[in-house]
Design a protein around this motif. Structure first.
Motif, PDB file in Angstrom:
ATOM      1  N   ILE A  78       0.830  -1.213   0.000  1.00 28.87           N
ATOM      2  CA  ILE A  78       0.000   0.000   0.000  1.00 28.87           C
ATOM      3  C   ILE A  78       0.861   1.260   0.000  1.00 28.87           C
ATOM      4  O   ILE A  78       0.586   2.231  -0.710  1.00 28.87           O
ATOM      5  N   GLN A  79       1.933   1.238   0.788  1.00 32.11           N
ATOM      6  CA  GLN A  79       2.807   2.411   0.851  1.00 32.11           C
ATOM      7  C   GLN A  79       3.499   2.660  -0.488  1.00 32.11           C
ATOM      8  O   GLN A  79       3.656   3.810  -0.915  1.00 32.11           O
ATOM      9  N   HIS A  80       3.903   1.578  -1.185  1.00 31.47           N
ATOM     10  CA  HIS A  80       4.497   1.752  -2.506  1.00 31.47           C
ATOM     11  C   HIS A  80       3.502   2.350  -3.492  1.00 31.47           C
ATOM     12  O   HIS A  80       3.848   3.220  -4.303  1.00 31.47           O
ATOM     13  N   SER A  81       2.260   1.895  -3.438  1.00 31.69           N
ATOM     14  CA  SER A  81       1.217   2.447  -4.318  1.00 31.69           C
ATOM     15  C   SER A  81       0.990   3.916  -4.044  1.00 31.69           C
ATOM     16  O   SER A  81       0.827   4.733  -4.962  1.00 31.69           O
ATOM     17  N   LEU A  82       0.979   4.295  -2.760  1.00 28.40           N
ATOM     18  CA  LEU A  82       0.785   5.704  -2.411  1.00 28.40           C
ATOM     19  C   LEU A  82       1.951   6.566  -2.887  1.00 28.40           C
ATOM     20  O   LEU A  82       1.759   7.714  -3.316  1.00 28.40           O
ATOM     21  N   GLN A  83       3.153   6.033  -2.824  1.00 30.92           N
ATOM     22  CA  GLN A  83       4.312   6.788  -3.324  1.00 30.92           C
ATOM     23  C   GLN A  83       4.241   6.979  -4.832  1.00 30.92           C
ATOM     24  O   GLN A  83       4.610   8.035  -5.352  1.00 30.92           O
ATOM     25  N   ILE A 107       1.019  13.017  -8.780  1.00 31.50           N
ATOM     26  CA  ILE A 107       0.289  14.229  -8.402  1.00 31.50           C
ATOM     27  C   ILE A 107       1.230  15.409  -8.148  1.00 31.50           C
ATOM     28  O   ILE A 107       0.900  16.555  -8.481  1.00 31.50           O
ATOM     29  N   SER A 108       2.412  15.164  -7.576  1.00 29.80           N
ATOM     30  CA  SER A 108       3.316  16.262  -7.199  1.00 29.80           C
ATOM     31  C   SER A 108       3.667  17.177  -8.361  1.00 29.80           C
ATOM     32  O   SER A 108       3.585  18.408  -8.237  1.00 29.80           O
ATOM     33  N   PRO A 109       4.040  16.672  -9.560  1.00 33.35           N
ATOM     34  CA  PRO A 109       4.321  17.599 -10.676  1.00 33.35           C
ATOM     35  C   PRO A 109       3.100  18.409 -11.097  1.00 33.35           C
ATOM     36  O   PRO A 109       3.217  19.583 -11.452  1.00 33.35           O
TER      37      PRO A 109
END
Length: 535
Positions: free
Chosen positions: A514-519, A525-527
């Motif tokens: 789950i954490q890898h998917s969120l990263q 989204i960040s760019p």
């Protein structure tokens, strides 16, 4: 003598015991009600559901007892503000009634409909007095000036604003300037010759009938089709509603926007001004703006502090709102024909208790109570029911602290039993709190070493369920690592403990996935957020 100088060992006692509580306790989502929110919630709600269709307009009589009128379908219904029951109905309209307005003395009421006709009625006798016809298309609003009994202002889908002479049934002025439907308007509370109108062309115009060129004095752009516009009590500011926002404009400053409230999720359909409190006193100066929208919410906006002070949801899209001048009644019209009325209970005036009239034979004074003396039993029970004043120093009785089973065991320094006791319960917060207490006492690892196979299974089951929770992961992840290091041999020797470890491994792997998917999502989204921030 030497024996007397030897210090005697002192017994250590715990003077006060506190129950263990988790350090990281989640905050409650329910916000505490403010005094103003409690005030608006004190209005007793009442539904009037025997109407036919949508309620596009509501208006209160300016004269006590402040009855109100509601337009619904091809009729206009008058309601009593005290009983909230219908008193009379005007049903001689040929089309759907769109707007209504009381005259400043409350004796006449004007109403418009989709046929383009404006009718004036006597409120008491329901007699039709005037028929005003000049609009080529449906009339959307009609308004009596607050300081004028002889004229009317109206606007409609023909984009024309008309200023009427009611007695002569004639148009005094045709005001052109809007390029789309004129949907709303209001008259100045301090000048009978000035009024403001709002249109679907996004503009709000201030008109003065004394101007010769028949052009608007001030024009502002709301940015959305304007659904409603009102003057604020000072007369120098107006509030406009359109889209999902309510905006306040300073007319004295040349039409400068003061504030924009955007707390609604759908189109704001109606706004009005209401007072907080009574007709007299300091509270009478506290005005609020009520707004209703298609999202079913009513908002109370304090335009002095520029913030929303109360919000209330209703089970239907809302179309209109009105508030009585005596601050006792609030009425909201919905799109499905239901009126949501709220009335505040009035405190009965307490009469003078010194003199009473008995059978109209004269006045008799109330007997005075005898002065308290130390010889009276009532002297020792005085002030038992008195409420404390603002400056009084209160001495409260200490509340007895009720300890749970694990708190009692911690008080006796039986650390292992306390940990096992709380693991047997279902409260995750209490388990974490006991573990934090044992860490502070440096006894947690010693308790883990002394656990038998069944008790160790309880601990591993708890870690499997809650070690990946973000709120407790800092403590439980480190504890899991220590348990695996210290009790590795016991785990290898037991099939039940191996099953707990497999479940724990599975949950940890799922959390890592789950954490890898969120990263990955964050990397996408960040760019986009960076690009949006540059615009």
């Amino acid at each position: 003598m030497a024996d007397l100088l030897v210090e005697q060992p002192q017994e250590i006692t715990i003077s006060k015991t506190f129950p263990t509580k988790p350090k990281l306790k989640p905050k409650s989502k329910a916000l505490s009600k403010t005094s103003e929110s409690k005030y608006w919630s004190s209005f007793k709600s009442h539904q009037i559901s025997n109407l036919i269709s949508s309620i596009p307009s509501i208006d209160f009589s300016p004269i006590s007892p402040h009855h109100f009128a509601a337009a619904n379908s091809a009729s206009l219904t008058l309601f009593s503000s005290s009983t909230l029951s219908p008193t009379s109905t005007f049903s001689s309209f040929s089309d759907v009634v769109t707007s209504c307005s009381f005259r400043c003395d409350g004796s006449l009421i004007a109403a418009s409909d989709l046929s383009g006709l404006i009718r004036v009625f006597d409120v008491k006798t329901r007699t039709p007095l005037r028929r005003l016809r000049s609009h080529a298309r449906p009339v959307r609003f009609v308004k009596y000036p607050s300081l004028d009994k002889l004229h009317l202002v109206s606007g409609g889908d023909d984009s024309v604003v008309k200023y009427w002479d009611v007695a002569g049934e004639s148009v005094v002025l045709d005001l052109y300037g809007h390029r789309d439907y004129v949907r709303c308007g209001d008259c100045s509370p301090i000048d009978g010759d000035m009024f403001v109108t709002g249109s679907y062309d996004h503009t709000v115009k201030l008109w003065d009938v004394r101007v010769d060129n028949k052009e608007s004095v001030i024009e502002v752009n709301h940015g959305h089709p304007v659904e409603d516009v009102i003057f604020l009590p000072s007369g120098g500011m107006v509030a406009t509603a359109g889209g999902n926002s309510v905006k306040i404009w300073d007319l004295i400053g040349g039409g400068k926007m003061v504030y924009s409230m955007e707390s609604h999720n759908k189109t704001v359909t109606s706004i009005c001004v209401g007072k907080l409190g009574k007709e007299s006193g300091e509270e009478a100066l506290q005005y609020r703006i009520f707004s209703v929208a298609l999202d079913g919410y009513m908002k109370v906006f304090d335009y002095a502090k520029m913030k929303v002070t109360h919000s209330m949801r209703f089970p239907a899209p809302l179309m209109s709102i009105g508030s009585s001048l005596d601050c006792m009644t609030r009425v909201i019209g919905s799109s499905n024909g239901i009126i949501f009325a709220g009335r505040r209970k009035a405190k009965e005036d307490v009469g003078e208790s010194k003199v009473r009239n008995i059978w109209a034979l004269g006045s008799v004074e109330d007997p005075q109570r005898r002065a308290l003396r130390p010889t009276y039993f009532r002297y020792f029970h005085r002030s038992q029911g008195e409420k404390p004043n603002e400056g009084d120093h209160l001495i409260m009785r200490q509340k007895k602290v009720k300890l749970a089973e694990h708190d009692k065991l911690l008080k006796k320094f039986r650390h292992k039993e306390a940990l096992v006791s709380v693991l047997g319960g279902k409260n995750t917060e209490n388990v974490v709190a006991v573990m934090e207490e044992l860490v502070a006492r440096r006894k947690l690892l010693k308790c883990v070493v002394n656990l038998d196979e069944e008790e160790l299974g309880l601990l591993l089951g708890f870690l499997h369920k809650h070690s990946t929770m973000p709120r407790h992961s800092a403590l439980l992840t480190g504890l899991t690592r220590k348990v695996l290091e210290m009790r590795a041999e016991d785990i290898r020797a037991s099939d039940a403990l191996k099953g707990h470890i497999r479940n724990l491994k599975r949950s940890v792997q799922e959390e890592i996935r789950i954490q890898h998917s969120l990263q990955e999502i964050q990397g996408v989204i960040s760019p986009l957020l960076r690009i949006a921030g540059r615009r």
